[in-house]
Scaffold this motif. Sequence first.
Motif, PDB file in Angstrom:
ATOM      1  N   LEU A  43       0.825  -1.208   0.000  1.00 19.02           N
ATOM      2  CA  LEU A  43       0.000   0.000   0.000  1.00 19.02           C
ATOM      3  C   LEU A  43       0.861   1.261   0.000  1.00 19.02           C
ATOM      4  N   LEU A  44       1.969   1.234   0.727  1.00 24.30           N
ATOM      5  CA  LEU A  44       2.889   2.373   0.713  1.00 24.30           C
ATOM      6  C   LEU A  44       3.512   2.535  -0.670  1.00 24.30           C
ATOM      7  N   THR A 247      10.962   7.702   8.939  1.00 21.72           N
ATOM      8  CA  THR A 247       9.966   8.719   9.294  1.00 21.72           C
ATOM      9  C   THR A 247       8.961   8.198  10.301  1.00 21.72           C
ATOM     10  N   ALA A 248       8.718   6.893  10.288  1.00 25.39           N
ATOM     11  CA  ALA A 248       7.763   6.269  11.191  1.00 25.39           C
ATOM     12  C   ALA A 248       8.000   4.767  11.184  1.00 25.39           C
ATOM     13  N   VAL A 249       7.351   4.072  12.110  1.00 28.19           N
ATOM     14  CA  VAL A 249       7.442   2.618  12.213  1.00 28.19           C
ATOM     15  C   VAL A 249       6.036   2.023  12.161  1.00 28.19           C
ATOM     16  N   ILE A 250       5.866   0.976  11.351  1.00 26.95           N
ATOM     17  CA  ILE A 250       4.646   0.161  11.402  1.00 26.95           C
ATOM     18  C   ILE A 250       5.056  -1.166  12.012  1.00 26.95           C
ATOM     19  N   LEU A 251       4.564  -1.429  13.211  1.00 27.94           N
ATOM     20  CA  LEU A 251       4.986  -2.587  13.989  1.00 27.94           C
ATOM     21  C   LEU A 251       3.963  -3.705  13.821  1.00 27.94           C
ATOM     22  N   THR A 252       4.343  -4.773  13.109  1.00 25.94           N
ATOM     23  CA  THR A 252       3.388  -5.836  12.771  1.00 25.94           C
ATOM     24  C   THR A 252       3.720  -7.164  13.426  1.00 25.94           C
ATOM     25  N   ILE A 253       4.604  -7.171  14.406  1.00 23.36           N
ATOM     26  CA  ILE A 253       4.971  -8.434  15.045  1.00 23.36           C
ATOM     27  C   ILE A 253       3.798  -8.971  15.861  1.00 23.36           C
ATOM     28  N   ALA A 396      -4.830   0.545  17.858  1.00 21.23           N
ATOM     29  CA  ALA A 396      -4.941   1.056  16.485  1.00 21.23           C
ATOM     30  C   ALA A 396      -4.630   2.542  16.412  1.00 21.23           C
ATOM     31  N   VAL A 397      -4.500   3.202  17.558  1.00 24.99           N
ATOM     32  CA  VAL A 397      -4.131   4.625  17.601  1.00 24.99           C
ATOM     33  C   VAL A 397      -2.614   4.735  17.664  1.00 24.99           C
ATOM     34  N   PRO A 398      -1.975   5.447  16.735  1.00 24.19           N
ATOM     35  CA  PRO A 398      -0.509   5.526  16.714  1.00 24.19           C
ATOM     36  C   PRO A 398       0.057   6.258  17.929  1.00 24.19           C
ATOM     37  N   ILE A 399       1.287   5.928  18.292  1.00 19.74           N
ATOM     38  CA  ILE A 399       2.000   6.601  19.373  1.00 19.74           C
ATOM     39  C   ILE A 399       2.745   7.808  18.796  1.00 19.74           C
ATOM     40  N   GLU A 400       2.350   8.995  19.216  1.00 20.19           N
ATOM     41  CA  GLU A 400       2.987  10.248  18.798  1.00 20.19           C
ATOM     42  C   GLU A 400       3.072  10.383  17.280  1.00 20.19           C
ATOM     43  N   GLY A 401       2.152   9.758  16.572  1.00 18.86           N
ATOM     44  CA  GLY A 401       2.160   9.849  15.122  1.00 18.86           C
ATOM     45  C   GLY A 401       3.366   9.208  14.472  1.00 18.86           C
ATOM     46  N   LYS A 402       4.073   8.352  15.233  1.00 20.52           N
ATOM     47  CA  LYS A 402       5.310   7.754  14.714  1.00 20.52           C
ATOM     48  C   LYS A 402       5.305   6.230  14.735  1.00 20.52           C
ATOM     49  N   ILE A 403       4.632   5.639  15.726  1.00 17.15           N
ATOM     50  CA  ILE A 403       4.597   4.182  15.831  1.00 17.15           C
ATOM     51  C   ILE A 403       3.173   3.713  15.592  1.00 17.15           C
ATOM     52  N   PHE A 404       2.998   2.889  14.554  1.00 13.32           N
ATOM     53  CA  PHE A 404       1.686   2.368  14.170  1.00 13.32           C
ATOM     54  C   PHE A 404       1.692   0.860  14.379  1.00 13.32           C
ATOM     55  N   PHE A 405       0.666   0.359  15.036  1.00 15.26           N
ATOM     56  CA  PHE A 405       0.535  -1.079  15.239  1.00 15.26           C
ATOM     57  C   PHE A 405      -0.346  -1.681  14.147  1.00 15.26           C
ATOM     58  N   ALA A 406       0.052  -2.856  13.669  1.00  8.47           N
ATOM     59  CA  ALA A 406      -0.748  -3.596  12.692  1.00  8.47           C
ATOM     60  C   ALA A 406      -0.550  -5.081  12.956  1.00  8.47           C
ATOM     61  N   GLY A 407      -1.321  -5.903  12.261  1.00 10.27           N
ATOM     62  CA  GLY A 407      -1.298  -7.338  12.490  1.00 10.27           C
ATOM     63  C   GLY A 407      -2.684  -7.816  12.859  1.00 10.27           C
ATOM     64  N   VAL A 426      -4.311  -1.721   6.080  1.00  7.82           N
ATOM     65  CA  VAL A 426      -5.057  -0.624   5.448  1.00  7.82           C
ATOM     66  C   VAL A 426      -5.252   0.509   6.454  1.00  7.82           C
ATOM     67  N   LEU A 427      -5.627   0.139   7.678  1.00 11.09           N
ATOM     68  CA  LEU A 427      -5.870   1.127   8.725  1.00 11.09           C
ATOM     69  C   LEU A 427      -4.609   1.911   9.056  1.00 11.09           C
ATOM     70  N   ALA A 428      -3.480   1.230   9.123  1.00  7.48           N
ATOM     71  CA  ALA A 428      -2.221   1.908   9.459  1.00  7.48           C
ATOM     72  C   ALA A 428      -1.760   2.828   8.332  1.00  7.48           C
ATOM     73  N   VAL A 429      -1.833   2.363   7.100  1.00 11.29           N
ATOM     74  CA  VAL A 429      -1.268   3.101   5.963  1.00 11.29           C
ATOM     75  C   VAL A 429      -2.130   4.301   5.562  1.00 11.29           C
ATOM     76  N   LYS A 430      -3.382   4.282   5.943  1.00 13.14           N
ATOM     77  CA  LYS A 430      -4.237   5.420   5.577  1.00 13.14           C
ATOM     78  C   LYS A 430      -3.740   6.727   6.206  1.00 13.14           C
ATOM     79  N   ASN A 431      -2.888   6.612   7.228  1.00 11.94           N
ATOM     80  CA  ASN A 431      -2.352   7.798   7.882  1.00 11.94           C
ATOM     81  C   ASN A 431      -1.204   8.441   7.102  1.00 11.94           C
ATOM     82  N   PHE A 432      -0.702   7.772   6.077  1.00 15.28           N
ATOM     83  CA  PHE A 432       0.448   8.270   5.327  1.00 15.28           C
ATOM     84  C   PHE A 432      -0.001   8.864   4.003  1.00 15.28           C
ATOM     85  N   LYS A 433       0.574  10.008   3.677  1.00 17.35           N
ATOM     86  CA  LYS A 433       0.242  10.695   2.404  1.00 17.35           C
ATOM     87  C   LYS A 433       1.500  11.031   1.638  1.00 17.35           C
TER      88      LYS A 433
END
Length: 433
Positions: A43-44, A247-253, A396-407, A426-433
């Motif tokens: 998606l990115l 720029t940010a982390v998507i954490l999917t572990i 599902a709410v990111p930490i400081e707009g930098k760490i996004f949880f997914a999985g 999808v939910l995590a990536v929608k925050n990126f433009k």
Amino acid sequence: MKLSRKYFFFGALSLSASLFPNKREEPVIIIGAGASGLYAAKLLADKGIPFLILEANSRIGGRILSLNGISDFPIELGAEEIHGENSLYYKLAKKMRASVFHNDGEVLLFHKNKLIEESDAEEIVGYNKMSSMIQNLSSYDEEEKTALEYFQKEQNQFLYIAEALVGNEHGTNLSRIGMKALSKYNLNWESGEKNYLLKSRSHLSLIEEICRSVSTRIQLNSKVVEINLDSNSVLVKTESGKEITGTAVILTIPISILKRNKIKFNPSMPNNYRDAIAKIGMGSGMKIILKFENRFWDKDTTSIITPGIIPEFIVSGRKKGSENKILTGFLCGENSEKIQRPVETAISELDKIFGGKNASKNLEDSFVQDWSKEEFIGGTYSYPSLDEENSREKLAVPIEGKIFFAGEAIAGIHYGTIQGALESAVLAVKNFK
């Protein structure tokens, strides 16, 4: 009443200028190359946003894994089904022109030492009551209790069916499932009631095809041990000493690894996130793959529900290969934690079910996949636990707009499934433009 089995899973680093024209831009760092991590990367990439996937294991796929060579079709060791024609994963499978079929054969029950068809069980007192209780879980509105307490109140001789199709299917036991979370899960389910199987390929091959654009941006054997935040970026450190700025982390572990605090957060993860992680249950479980020289079950059988140590035997070869000679023992929770000799136990139970030592005299090959022993996974999938409340929504709410949880565990509706893992991406990536 028909029971639904809804209660029942690359290359080296390089940078492509055509994919990411702005070479100076730091990437979004995706931790984990399971279904959610791969799809988030896809998606990115579609948005033209640079990314890098760090995977601790030596392979991709996470809990999507197949066994090849033992049969003329890939045998799923993890995720097995596509849940519902309305799911994102089903739609992607059809888009890729994957061949799928509805898993609509006959379910057998081993009841009071007799193998019976589900339709015959409808004539036995108590069966329809248990079926109704399972089918109406979404309407539960009483005080919090375990699913075991809920089903036990009838003292029903068919309690083992609930243990198999609710407890085991959710990756655990009824005693560990909370009724409020279970009711919420069923009430919110949107993808449809029919379950589908891939006919001639593995789930991993399909996920790889869907996400083929990301293959050159994966680093395997890259175990992340620390995530540092500042006002402008994130710094990720791996066990080998490598430091990567993004720029940010998507954490999917998996949620099980998060529970073990295997990654250090600097500054520390906020307490409300830690509490949410602690409240989400993660099941233990395994699959026991058994190949036989001759089939001793009916060709239209899809699964066998039992009151034994192994709650369900799945007929893995039906409509998939040229020969239907594979049974998969599926057990989760306490049974999988206590079992000492999985293959021997499975064969013993099948001999009891079918008689005449049909299983032991026909066994040709076997394989055991114990997901609890996988270092970077540590279990099957998340389940609706006691007092879970809104823990998944909180993560599902990111930490400081930098760490996004997914999985899959972060999926608000379809957790415990491939589609849930994809939806969380999808939910995590929608925050990126």
